[in-house]
Design a protein around this motif. Structure first.
Motif, PDB file in Angstrom:
ATOM      1  N   LYS A 283       1.037  -0.910  -0.157  1.00 13.47           N
ATOM      2  CA  LYS A 283      -0.122  -0.180   0.000  1.00 13.47           C
ATOM      3  C   LYS A 283       0.788   1.024   0.135  1.00 13.47           C
ATOM      4  O   LYS A 283       2.167   1.377   1.056  1.00 13.47           O
ATOM      5  CB  LYS A 283      -0.661   0.195   1.446  1.00 13.47           C
ATOM      6  CG  LYS A 283      -2.329  -0.913   1.384  1.00 13.47           C
ATOM      7  CD  LYS A 283      -2.795  -1.378   2.280  1.00 13.47           C
ATOM      8  CE  LYS A 283      -3.739  -2.564   2.223  1.00 13.47           C
ATOM      9  NZ  LYS A 283      -4.292  -2.964   3.228  1.00 13.47           N
ATOM     10  N   THR A 284       0.427   2.235  -0.700  1.00 11.88           N
ATOM     11  CA  THR A 284       1.220   3.568  -0.750  1.00 11.88           C
ATOM     12  C   THR A 284       1.583   4.577   0.561  1.00 11.88           C
ATOM     13  O   THR A 284       0.732   4.325   1.514  1.00 11.88           O
ATOM     14  CB  THR A 284       0.599   3.983  -1.948  1.00 11.88           C
ATOM     15  OG1 THR A 284      -0.877   4.339  -1.490  1.00 11.88           O
ATOM     16  CG2 THR A 284       0.579   4.078  -3.381  1.00 11.88           C
ATOM     17  N   SER A 285       2.233   4.840   0.578  1.00 11.11           N
ATOM     18  CA  SER A 285       2.664   5.899   1.847  1.00 11.11           C
ATOM     19  C   SER A 285       1.280   7.025   2.039  1.00 11.11           C
ATOM     20  O   SER A 285       0.551   7.375   3.036  1.00 11.11           O
ATOM     21  CB  SER A 285       3.575   6.851   2.485  1.00 11.11           C
ATOM     22  OG  SER A 285       4.926   6.009   1.501  1.00 11.11           O
ATOM     23  N   ARG A 286       0.359   7.268   1.301  1.00  9.53           N
ATOM     24  CA  ARG A 286      -0.731   8.186   0.704  1.00  9.53           C
ATOM     25  C   ARG A 286      -1.939   7.874   1.185  1.00  9.53           C
ATOM     26  O   ARG A 286      -2.596   8.235   1.816  1.00  9.53           O
ATOM     27  CB  ARG A 286      -0.729   8.417  -0.299  1.00  9.53           C
ATOM     28  CG  ARG A 286      -1.843   9.717  -0.564  1.00  9.53           C
ATOM     29  CD  ARG A 286      -1.116   9.867  -2.390  1.00  9.53           C
ATOM     30  NE  ARG A 286      -2.307  11.219  -2.735  1.00  9.53           N
ATOM     31  CZ  ARG A 286      -2.977  11.303  -3.888  1.00  9.53           C
ATOM     32  NH1 ARG A 286      -2.185  11.256  -5.022  1.00  9.53           N
ATOM     33  NH2 ARG A 286      -3.603  12.253  -4.222  1.00  9.53           N
ATOM     34  N   LEU A 287      -1.572   6.666   0.866  1.00  4.54           N
ATOM     35  CA  LEU A 287      -3.347   5.804   1.439  1.00  4.54           C
ATOM     36  C   LEU A 287      -2.850   4.871   2.683  1.00  4.54           C
ATOM     37  O   LEU A 287      -3.631   6.037   3.664  1.00  4.54           O
ATOM     38  CB  LEU A 287      -3.143   4.136   0.590  1.00  4.54           C
ATOM     39  CG  LEU A 287      -4.498   3.031   1.185  1.00  4.54           C
ATOM     40  CD1 LEU A 287      -6.104   4.145   0.560  1.00  4.54           C
ATOM     41  CD2 LEU A 287      -4.503   1.457   0.760  1.00  4.54           C
ATOM     42  N   THR A 288      -2.215   5.222   3.242  1.00  2.00           N
ATOM     43  CA  THR A 288      -1.608   4.326   5.095  1.00  2.00           C
ATOM     44  C   THR A 288      -1.918   5.568   5.563  1.00  2.00           C
ATOM     45  O   THR A 288      -2.530   5.839   6.961  1.00  2.00           O
ATOM     46  CB  THR A 288      -0.445   4.064   5.338  1.00  2.00           C
ATOM     47  OG1 THR A 288       0.445   4.986   4.540  1.00  2.00           O
ATOM     48  CG2 THR A 288      -0.570   1.892   4.622  1.00  2.00           C
ATOM     49  N   ARG A 289      -1.379   6.972   5.148  1.00  2.00           N
ATOM     50  CA  ARG A 289      -1.863   8.423   6.015  1.00  2.00           C
ATOM     51  C   ARG A 289      -3.415   8.590   5.599  1.00  2.00           C
ATOM     52  O   ARG A 289      -3.416   9.067   6.878  1.00  2.00           O
ATOM     53  CB  ARG A 289      -0.778   8.953   5.799  1.00  2.00           C
ATOM     54  CG  ARG A 289       0.650   9.111   5.482  1.00  2.00           C
ATOM     55  CD  ARG A 289       0.940  10.801   5.476  1.00  2.00           C
ATOM     56  NE  ARG A 289       1.127  10.761   3.925  1.00  2.00           N
ATOM     57  CZ  ARG A 289       1.647  10.508   3.199  1.00  2.00           C
ATOM     58  NH1 ARG A 289       2.933   9.862   3.365  1.00  2.00           N
ATOM     59  NH2 ARG A 289       1.395  11.169   1.893  1.00  2.00           N
ATOM     60  N   ARG A 290      -4.006   8.959   5.024  1.00  2.00           N
ATOM     61  CA  ARG A 290      -5.209   8.227   3.956  1.00  2.00           C
ATOM     62  C   ARG A 290      -6.368   7.829   5.766  1.00  2.00           C
ATOM     63  O   ARG A 290      -7.138   8.524   6.024  1.00  2.00           O
ATOM     64  CB  ARG A 290      -5.771   8.770   2.901  1.00  2.00           C
ATOM     65  CG  ARG A 290      -6.629   9.218   3.082  1.00  2.00           C
ATOM     66  CD  ARG A 290      -7.778   8.675   1.626  1.00  2.00           C
ATOM     67  NE  ARG A 290      -7.843   8.235   1.408  1.00  2.00           N
ATOM     68  CZ  ARG A 290      -8.730   6.696   1.522  1.00  2.00           C
ATOM     69  NH1 ARG A 290      -9.687   7.592   2.684  1.00  2.00           N
ATOM     70  NH2 ARG A 290      -8.613   5.734   1.308  1.00  2.00           N
ATOM     71  N   LEU A 291      -5.736   6.600   5.839  1.00  2.00           N
ATOM     72  CA  LEU A 291      -6.191   6.515   7.308  1.00  2.00           C
ATOM     73  C   LEU A 291      -6.128   5.940   8.017  1.00  2.00           C
ATOM     74  O   LEU A 291      -6.359   4.867   8.592  1.00  2.00           O
ATOM     75  CB  LEU A 291      -6.241   4.336   6.444  1.00  2.00           C
ATOM     76  CG  LEU A 291      -6.285   3.691   4.859  1.00  2.00           C
ATOM     77  CD1 LEU A 291      -5.831   2.231   5.087  1.00  2.00           C
ATOM     78  CD2 LEU A 291      -7.447   3.745   4.962  1.00  2.00           C
ATOM     79  N   GLU A 292      -5.449   6.973   8.688  1.00  2.00           N
ATOM     80  CA  GLU A 292      -5.239   6.957   9.651  1.00  2.00           C
ATOM     81  C   GLU A 292      -6.111   7.736  10.526  1.00  2.00           C
ATOM     82  O   GLU A 292      -6.108   8.388  10.004  1.00  2.00           O
ATOM     83  CB  GLU A 292      -3.542   7.909   9.809  1.00  2.00           C
ATOM     84  CG  GLU A 292      -2.663   7.413   9.925  1.00  2.00           C
ATOM     85  CD  GLU A 292      -1.018   8.121  10.377  1.00  2.00           C
ATOM     86  OE1 GLU A 292      -1.827   9.408  10.499  1.00  2.00           O
ATOM     87  OE2 GLU A 292      -0.282   7.768   9.985  1.00  2.00           O
ATOM     88  N   GLY A 293      -6.012   8.022  11.938  1.00  2.00           N
ATOM     89  CA  GLY A 293      -7.104   8.542  12.975  1.00  2.00           C
ATOM     90  C   GLY A 293      -8.241   7.862  13.061  1.00  2.00           C
ATOM     91  O   GLY A 293      -8.164   6.435  12.096  1.00  2.00           O
ATOM     92  N   THR A 294      -9.687   8.031  13.290  1.00  2.00           N
ATOM     93  CA  THR A 294     -10.930   7.427  13.468  1.00  2.00           C
ATOM     94  C   THR A 294     -11.700   7.873  13.221  1.00  2.00           C
ATOM     95  O   THR A 294     -11.577   9.442  12.162  1.00  2.00           O
ATOM     96  CB  THR A 294     -11.814   7.885  15.164  1.00  2.00           C
ATOM     97  OG1 THR A 294     -11.045   8.895  15.555  1.00  2.00           O
ATOM     98  CG2 THR A 294     -10.021   7.252  16.011  1.00  2.00           C
TER      99      THR A 294
END
Length: 64
Positions: A36-47
């Motif tokens: 998974k791209t860093s961009r995607l994993t960052r987007r999935l952070e948080g609640t």
């Protein structure tokens, strides 16, 4: 009549805020992260807020 029991699987996944809103973690951050791209994993952070259509059902599962 017996008391309703809290659905423990739901209780572990969903948090209730002070104002009573329901918050959940986003899916897709547990495994297979290498592809998974860093961009995607960052987007999935948080609640994220629980979808409006699911609030009534989840409140029932939480015994609220």
């Amino acid at each position: 009549m017996p008391k309703n029991k809290t659905h423990k699987g739901t209780a572990k996944r969903i948090r209730v805020t002070g104002s009573g809103k329901l918050r959940r973690e986003q899916a897709g951050r547990r495994h297979l992260l290498e592809k998974k791209t860093s961009r995607l994993t960052r987007r999935l952070e948080g609640t994220e807020s629980v979808a409006k259509a699911d609030v009534k059902r989840i409140n029932r599962l939480l015994g609220r």
